[in-house]
Write a protein that holds these residues in place. Structure first.
Motif, mmCIF file in Angstrom:
data_model
loop_
_atom_site.group_PDB
_atom_site.id
_atom_site.type_symbol
_atom_site.label_atom_id
_atom_site.label_comp_id
_atom_site.label_asym_id
_atom_site.label_seq_id
_atom_site.Cartn_x
_atom_site.Cartn_y
_atom_site.Cartn_z
ATOM 1 N N ASP A 291 0.775 -1.327 -0.119
ATOM 2 C CA ASP A 291 0.019 -0.137 0.016
ATOM 3 C C ASP A 291 0.735 1.344 0.009
ATOM 4 O O ASP A 291 0.408 2.451 -0.477
ATOM 5 C CB ASP A 291 -0.899 0.116 1.344
ATOM 6 N N ALA A 292 2.113 1.098 0.606
ATOM 7 C CA ALA A 292 3.158 2.246 0.374
ATOM 8 C C ALA A 292 4.476 1.716 0.145
ATOM 9 O O ALA A 292 4.743 0.560 0.563
ATOM 10 C CB ALA A 292 2.770 3.000 1.747
ATOM 11 N N GLN B 224 -12.050 4.448 -1.978
ATOM 12 C CA GLN B 224 -11.265 4.632 -3.206
ATOM 13 C C GLN B 224 -12.182 4.071 -4.424
ATOM 14 O O GLN B 224 -11.898 4.619 -5.631
ATOM 15 C CB GLN B 224 -10.071 3.815 -3.178
ATOM 16 N N GLU C 149 -5.696 3.374 -2.114
ATOM 17 C CA GLU C 149 -6.339 2.770 -0.983
ATOM 18 C C GLU C 149 -5.915 3.230 0.434
ATOM 19 O O GLU C 149 -6.863 3.368 1.215
ATOM 20 C CB GLU C 149 -6.057 1.198 -1.204
ATOM 21 N N THR C 150 -4.686 3.656 0.773
ATOM 22 C CA THR C 150 -4.243 4.163 1.763
ATOM 23 C C THR C 150 -4.961 5.457 2.081
ATOM 24 O O THR C 150 -5.345 5.837 3.167
ATOM 25 C CB THR C 150 -2.809 4.036 1.939
ATOM 26 N N TRP D 86 1.921 -2.548 4.219
ATOM 27 C CA TRP D 86 0.718 -3.024 3.772
ATOM 28 C C TRP D 86 -0.100 -2.625 5.265
ATOM 29 O O TRP D 86 0.350 -2.255 6.309
ATOM 30 C CB TRP D 86 0.664 -4.525 3.792
ATOM 31 N N ARG D 87 -1.532 -2.379 4.991
ATOM 32 C CA ARG D 87 -2.372 -2.004 5.942
ATOM 33 C C ARG D 87 -2.766 -3.277 6.687
ATOM 34 O O ARG D 87 -3.013 -4.363 6.295
ATOM 35 C CB ARG D 87 -3.676 -1.363 5.377
ATOM 36 N N LEU E 37 2.384 6.531 -1.817
ATOM 37 C CA LEU E 37 1.155 6.034 -1.227
ATOM 38 C C LEU E 37 0.380 5.664 -2.498
ATOM 39 O O LEU E 37 0.008 6.689 -3.128
ATOM 40 C CB LEU E 37 0.677 7.385 -0.336
ATOM 41 N N GLY F 275 -6.858 -0.732 8.940
ATOM 42 C CA GLY F 275 -6.606 0.353 7.897
ATOM 43 C C GLY F 275 -5.418 1.104 8.067
ATOM 44 O O GLY F 275 -5.308 1.952 7.212
ATOM 45 N N LYS F 276 -4.573 0.916 8.891
ATOM 46 C CA LYS F 276 -3.271 1.775 9.283
ATOM 47 C C LYS F 276 -2.325 0.876 8.317
ATOM 48 O O LYS F 276 -2.472 -0.414 8.559
ATOM 49 C CB LYS F 276 -2.921 2.145 10.631
ATOM 50 N N LEU F 277 -1.192 1.661 8.339
ATOM 51 C CA LEU F 277 0.042 0.928 7.703
ATOM 52 C C LEU F 277 0.759 0.359 8.819
ATOM 53 O O LEU F 277 1.206 1.063 9.597
ATOM 54 C CB LEU F 277 0.982 2.065 6.867
#
Length: 569
Positions: A76-77, A287, A280-281, A151-152, A277, A156-158
């Motif tokens: 995700d980042a 999204q 989705e994050t 990854w989240r 980034l 929902g957080k990284l």
């Protein structure tokens, strides 16, 4: 001498012509013997080689899925850095971040509990096993070129990361750790990877009580996984490697790099820090409503930091003309964002909510695909103003459908439409010139208050907010009785984001203090007043910014990276 003892015989060496005649056959016999032995050895070696080559290898026992079920090829980042240890200080070279984060930001990451716990575990292993390694091992590793894919988690957080370090001159630094893994309480074997035909041991390092990570090293690369569940199918010893995840990390250690392709990136060149980034994050779960938005990227080179916005080509018709949104937004906003919206998603979403099929199709067919959201200092974080746009053919003919939609989706307060009653007249509907307004008071236990939820149509503009005052101000803006935000924005570029640090600081301070009542949360309130409010005051000292895209921007493919310019206002 006894009878059964043979007399001693002294060999007689041939001489002269006899000796010369005997030399040739002897050499030939020795040569034949050597060739025979070599031949037998080669045949034996070849036989062993081909036997090993054709002998069926015992397949590895692999699990079908890892415990966390992450796709390790789609983070995700992504952080790409010449030196991770320099990244926090490089971020503080941005004036806005330097004044709002201060040096505490750097010290936090240098004193992070996980980092301290991991460093302590490594120092203990080095000391107890008398390894020839420095206490500064972790600092030396973090000062190398690296990639960090994130990854989240379920919140929902990284949360989960994969760190790939190019160790360079430190290539042999970690090899002594392999010799202690058999009998150390914190460092244990966790499996075996196969990289370019070579067996690569995988280790589990436990730190800070029950926290643990995975380590593997091959060539000049060191791989670190923040959670064993990213690669294993269980949390404890004896867990199996997951097939797809294992193939991904083996490819990484073999030099493959799927992360750049995931974000549509090219070689970094002279860029020393790059942060990418995914949408989705950033979209916080929304999204699918904005499929044209792909992500953001920040990178640092010798000239400083630069920003980029990525767009995707979408099947939905996409509008990047945000000017009508800014003409409807009242001046004085703290923060705003405008994005192209997927019109096709509206119909599906409304159908799932039980909206009449014809109503859903009719509304979705008139939405143009551009929308904006603004927060104001005289309102709350949970009650922004939403502006949507309708095509030119829409108008009063949609009021019946809008009334049905509002009547069915907004909670009780005022009576709903009775059977046979015009829904556009229900829910406190009224007309004001070119505007049609629907309102309903809704109670909220969480906020301990009433919201006068308001939907309005003014010409071809839709307005919605939990704060009726913002909708009234927007109607006055469209009626040219209040100045629009468009007056302070650049006219020669597309503007997807607007920030006003001065009023944004006011809004954040208000929300912070309201969430920490002095009689219920005195400790946290004092901490916020001592540490957070001074940073908000520093933030308020900055001028406003408009983030702009080139005026002629068009979307014609996936991951189309566009320069995002920060213009001071």
């Amino acid at each position: 001498m006894s009878d059964n003892t043979s007399p001693e015989v002294t060999p007689v060496e041939p001489s002269g012509a006899a000796a010369a005649a005997d030399t040739g056959p002897r050499k030939r016999r020795v040569a034949l013997l050597v060739l025979g032995l070599l031949g037998a050895g080669l045949v034996s070696a070849a036989g062993a080689f081909f036997a090993g080559f054709f002998e069926p290898q015992t397949p590895r026992e692999l699990a079908e899925q890892s415990l966390l079920e992450l796709d390790l090829s789609r983070p995700d980042a992504l952080i790409e850095s010449d030196s991770l240890s320099r990244l926090p200080r490089d971020l503080l070279s941005v004036p806005l971040l330097r004044d709002s984060l201060t040096e505490d930001f750097v010290f936090y990451y240098e004193g992070n509990p996980d980092r301290l716990g991991l460093g302590g575990s490594l120092r203990r292993i080095i000391y107890e096993h008398d390894l020839q390694l420095q206490d500064s091992l972790l600092d030396e590793l973090l000062d190398q070129p690296a990639q960090v894919a994130l990854w989240r988690g379920v919140d929902g957080k990284l949360k989960h990361f994969l760190l790939l370090l190019d160790r360079g001159g430190l290539a042999r630094l970690l090899e002594p750790l392999a010799h202690v893994a058999a009998d150390d309480s914190q460092l244990r074997p966790a499996g075996e990877l196969q990289v370019d035909g070579e067996a690569v041991p995988l280790y589990r390092l436990r730190y800070n009580g029950q926290r643990s990570l995975l380590l593997a090293s091959h060539g000049d690369k060191l791989l670190v996984l923040s959670n064993p569940g990213m690669l294993l199918d269980g949390e404890y010893d004896g867990a199996l490697l997951a097939r797809e995840a294992t193939e991904r990390v083996e490819a990484l250690l073999n030099g493959d790099n799927p992360f750049a392709e995931r974000f549509g990136l090219e070689s970094r060149g002279e860029v020393s820090q790059r942060i990418s980034l995914g949408a989705e994050t950033l979209a916080l779960g929304y999204q699918r409503f904005i499929p044209a938005f792909a992500g953001l990227r920040f990178e640092m080179d010798a000239q400083g930091w630069h920003s980029f916005l990525a767009l995707n080509d979408s099947e939905d018709r996409t509008s990047l003309d945000f000017a009508p949104v800014w003409r409807a937004m009242p001046m004085g906003a703290s923060a705003c964002v405008a994005l192209p919206v997927a019109t096709g998603v509206h119909e599906k979403m409304l159908a799932k909510l039980g909206t009449d099929e014809q109503v859903a199709k009719g509304l979705a067919g008139h939405l143009t695909g551009a929308a904006g959201l603004c927060w104001y200092p005289d309102s709350r974080l949970h009650s922004p103003l939403l502006v949507g746009l309708l095509d030119d053919s829409a108008g009063a003919s949609l009021d019946g459908d809008l009334g049905k939609l509002f009547d069915s989706l907004i909670g009780a307060g005022k009576p709903r439409a009775e059977p046979g009653e015009d829904p556009s007249e229900a829910a406190g509907s009224e007309s004001q010139g070119d505007s049609r307004i629907w309102q309903r008071e809704v109670s909220s236990k969480a906020a301990d208050s009433l919201f006068r939820v308001t939907l309005a149509r003014h010409g071809s503009t839709l307005l919605f907010s939990l704060d009726d005052g913002l909708v009234d101000k927007a109607i006055n803006t469209l009626g040219k009785r209040f100045p629009p935000l468009a007056e302070v924005l650049p006219k020669d570029a597309l503007v997807p984001v607007y920030l006003a640090p001065e009023t944004l600081a006011v809004l954040l301070e208000q929300e912070t203090l309201d969430s920490l009542p002095a009689d219920m949360e005195p400790v946290f309130r004092n901490a916020a007043q001592a540490h957070l409010l001074p940073k908000l005051k520093a933030l308020a000292g900055h001028r406003g910014y408009a983030l702009t895209l080139p005026a002629e921007t068009e979307v014609d493919g996936p991951w189309q990276w566009l320069p995002l310019e920060w213009r001071g206002l």
